[in-house]
Design a protein around this motif. Sequence first.
Motif, short mmCIF file in Angstrom:
data_model
loop_
_atom_site.label_atom_id
_atom_site.label_comp_id
_atom_site.label_asym_id
_atom_site.label_seq_id
_atom_site.Cartn_x
_atom_site.Cartn_y
_atom_site.Cartn_z
N PRO A 249 -77.91 -18.70 14.82
CA PRO A 249 -77.89 -18.47 13.37
C PRO A 249 -76.48 -18.62 12.82
O PRO A 249 -75.50 -18.36 13.53
N PRO A 250 -76.34 -19.06 11.58
CA PRO A 250 -75.03 -19.40 11.04
C PRO A 250 -74.04 -18.25 10.95
O PRO A 250 -72.85 -18.47 11.02
N CYS A 251 -74.49 -17.01 10.79
CA CYS A 251 -73.53 -15.92 10.62
C CYS A 251 -74.15 -14.61 11.06
O CYS A 251 -75.21 -14.25 10.58
N LEU A 252 -73.47 -13.91 11.96
CA LEU A 252 -73.92 -12.58 12.38
C LEU A 252 -73.06 -11.48 11.78
O LEU A 252 -73.45 -10.34 11.76
N SER A 253 -71.90 -11.81 11.30
CA SER A 253 -71.00 -10.78 10.79
C SER A 253 -70.76 -10.98 9.30
O SER A 253 -71.00 -12.03 8.75
N ALA A 254 -70.28 -9.94 8.67
CA ALA A 254 -70.14 -9.93 7.23
C ALA A 254 -68.96 -10.75 6.73
O ALA A 254 -69.01 -11.29 5.63
N SER A 255 -67.90 -10.85 7.49
CA SER A 255 -66.68 -11.45 6.96
C SER A 255 -66.10 -12.47 7.92
O SER A 255 -65.46 -12.12 8.88
N ARG B 275 -62.20 -5.28 8.53
CA ARG B 275 -61.54 -6.59 8.60
C ARG B 275 -62.41 -7.69 9.14
O ARG B 275 -62.24 -8.86 8.78
N LEU B 276 -63.35 -7.35 10.06
CA LEU B 276 -64.13 -8.39 10.74
C LEU B 276 -65.63 -8.28 10.51
O LEU B 276 -66.37 -9.13 10.98
N GLY B 277 -66.07 -7.25 9.83
CA GLY B 277 -67.51 -7.06 9.64
C GLY B 277 -68.21 -6.57 10.90
O GLY B 277 -69.41 -6.72 11.04
N ALA B 278 -67.46 -5.99 11.82
CA ALA B 278 -68.04 -5.47 13.06
C ALA B 278 -68.97 -4.30 12.75
O ALA B 278 -68.74 -3.56 11.80
N GLY B 279 -69.99 -4.15 13.57
CA GLY B 279 -70.90 -3.03 13.43
C GLY B 279 -70.53 -1.92 14.40
O GLY B 279 -70.31 -2.18 15.59
N ARG B 280 -70.47 -0.72 13.92
CA ARG B 280 -70.08 0.40 14.77
C ARG B 280 -71.03 0.58 15.94
O ARG B 280 -70.65 1.07 17.00
N ASP B 281 -72.26 0.16 15.77
CA ASP B 281 -73.28 0.34 16.82
C ASP B 281 -73.48 -0.91 17.68
O ASP B 281 -74.44 -1.00 18.43
N ARG B 282 -72.56 -1.88 17.63
CA ARG B 282 -72.73 -3.14 18.35
C ARG B 282 -71.67 -3.37 19.43
O ARG B 282 -71.59 -4.46 19.99
N LEU C 12 -60.98 5.85 16.84
CA LEU C 12 -61.91 5.81 15.71
C LEU C 12 -61.36 4.95 14.58
O LEU C 12 -62.10 4.20 13.93
N ALA C 13 -60.06 5.02 14.36
CA ALA C 13 -59.42 4.16 13.35
C ALA C 13 -59.56 2.70 13.73
O ALA C 13 -59.74 1.83 12.86
N ALA C 14 -59.51 2.40 15.02
CA ALA C 14 -59.68 1.02 15.47
C ALA C 14 -61.08 0.51 15.14
O ALA C 14 -61.25 -0.63 14.69
N LEU C 15 -62.10 1.34 15.37
CA LEU C 15 -63.47 0.95 15.01
C LEU C 15 -63.58 0.68 13.51
O LEU C 15 -64.21 -0.29 13.09
N THR C 16 -62.96 1.54 12.72
CA THR C 16 -63.02 1.40 11.26
C THR C 16 -62.33 0.12 10.80
O THR C 16 -62.86 -0.60 9.94
N ILE C 17 -61.17 -0.18 11.36
CA ILE C 17 -60.46 -1.42 11.00
C ILE C 17 -61.32 -2.64 11.36
O ILE C 17 -61.39 -3.60 10.61
#
Length: 141
Positions: A126-132, A99-106, A90-95
């Motif tokens: 599209p130019p950007c799918l992630s937040a960071s 850090r990368l803008g990953a979505g927990r549901d993706r 779970l900590a890995a998902l949070t990091i």
Amino acid sequence: MRHLVVPFALNALRRGRSIEQFLGAAGTPEAPGIRWAELRPTAEGFALVVHLAQDIGGEGSYDLVEFPSFEREDGEEDFGCQIAVVDEPLAALTIAEKRLGAGRDRWVNQGMAGDEYRDYVRAGRPPCLSASQSEAECPET
């Protein structure tokens, strides 16, 4: 259903299976690239790895591990950059989120991020799918 619900993603990691997430565009217009994250179990815990590759695929070519990587300044190819290692899945998902803008549901099972890439191509890249985008950089070692 392609995406793993959180309990299934955590169970996959606990069973020793890697999970992945396509993060979207990277690079420049002159040298387009893509990024994806991988969470993999290791002897030390759960490693978050970000991969950067040249965007050379299309609807018929979407096996991301076959895409050529960008060369680093030292001339070596980049086969992924380990961002962090943590003790709990779970900590890995949070990091990955922070850090990368990953979505927990993706998250998807290993090898399935290419299907996400194919959807990205179909959507017109599209130019950007992630937040960071900037957090994908490897720390200097």
